[in-house]
Design a protein around this motif. Sequence first.
Motif, PDB file in Angstrom:
ATOM      1  N   ASP A 109       0.826  -1.220   0.000  1.00 55.68           N
ATOM      2  CA  ASP A 109       0.000   0.000   0.000  1.00 55.68           C
ATOM      3  C   ASP A 109       0.856   1.265   0.000  1.00 55.68           C
ATOM      4  N   GLY A 110       1.965   1.222  -0.728  1.00 57.90           N
ATOM      5  CA  GLY A 110       2.822   2.395  -0.858  1.00 57.90           C
ATOM      6  C   GLY A 110       3.761   2.627   0.305  1.00 57.90           C
ATOM      7  N   LYS A 111       3.698   1.808   1.348  1.00 52.83           N
ATOM      8  CA  LYS A 111       4.584   1.959   2.505  1.00 52.83           C
ATOM      9  C   LYS A 111       5.666   0.883   2.440  1.00 52.83           C
ATOM     10  N   ASN A 112       6.904   1.264   2.735  1.00 50.23           N
ATOM     11  CA  ASN A 112       8.005   0.315   2.711  1.00 50.23           C
ATOM     12  C   ASN A 112       7.781  -0.815   3.708  1.00 50.23           C
ATOM     13  N   GLY A 119      -7.327  -7.519   4.901  1.00 48.06           N
ATOM     14  CA  GLY A 119      -8.072  -6.756   3.914  1.00 48.06           C
ATOM     15  C   GLY A 119      -7.325  -6.648   2.599  1.00 48.06           C
ATOM     16  N   PRO A 120      -7.825  -5.817   1.689  1.00 49.82           N
ATOM     17  CA  PRO A 120      -7.183  -5.683   0.372  1.00 49.82           C
ATOM     18  C   PRO A 120      -5.914  -4.823   0.455  1.00 49.82           C
ATOM     19  N   PRO A 180      -2.612  -6.955  -6.564  1.00 53.99           N
ATOM     20  CA  PRO A 180      -3.560  -6.901  -5.449  1.00 53.99           C
ATOM     21  C   PRO A 180      -3.550  -8.221  -4.672  1.00 53.99           C
ATOM     22  N   LEU A 181      -3.704  -8.113  -3.351  1.00 52.35           N
ATOM     23  CA  LEU A 181      -3.767  -9.301  -2.502  1.00 52.35           C
ATOM     24  C   LEU A 181      -4.750  -9.032  -1.370  1.00 52.35           C
ATOM     25  N   GLU A 182      -5.742  -9.873  -1.259  1.00 54.65           N
ATOM     26  CA  GLU A 182      -6.731  -9.791  -0.174  1.00 54.65           C
ATOM     27  C   GLU A 182      -6.249 -10.723   0.943  1.00 54.65           C
ATOM     28  N   THR A 183      -5.864 -10.142   2.076  1.00 55.70           N
ATOM     29  CA  THR A 183      -5.366 -10.952   3.184  1.00 55.70           C
ATOM     30  C   THR A 183      -6.476 -11.196   4.199  1.00 55.70           C
ATOM     31  N   LYS A 184      -6.368 -12.325   4.868  1.00 57.86           N
ATOM     32  CA  LYS A 184      -7.312 -12.682   5.925  1.00 57.86           C
ATOM     33  C   LYS A 184      -6.602 -12.601   7.272  1.00 57.86           C
TER      34      LYS A 184
END
Length: 133
Positions: free
Chosen positions: A49-52, A64-65, A87-91
Amino acid sequence: MKRLLVFPLLLLANAAFADLYDRPYSIIETDPSRAADYLVMPVIVNRVDGKNAQYGNRAIVDPGPHDVTIDVRPRKGFHIATQATFPLETKACMRYYVSAKLDSPTSQRWQPVVRHAEPIGECQAKFNIAGAK
């Protein structure tokens, strides 16, 4: 004077880690195991999400996504590293192992893949999520 600075820094670091583990989390990291398929390569988890990614080749994120950016190191005969975002949707309380799958051994084209996912037992037990052992 230096001793006075160490203690507040330790408290700050402890608070940052505590915040990560105070709620259900997911982990995205490079797959440490070698693949039998010679077209599957290890990657560097660069950003989520743009963060290192702060923990080496690992990112600890909320479920979440997410947009995951990974890098493939330069290979013999190729002098530039390549990068892809997917994209990766994590649980909640799951660990995701990511790799790269080359289109061919002579090409720099590849696709990001999640080789496998596994539950994080201590997270499941702490937050009473189904499947805890």
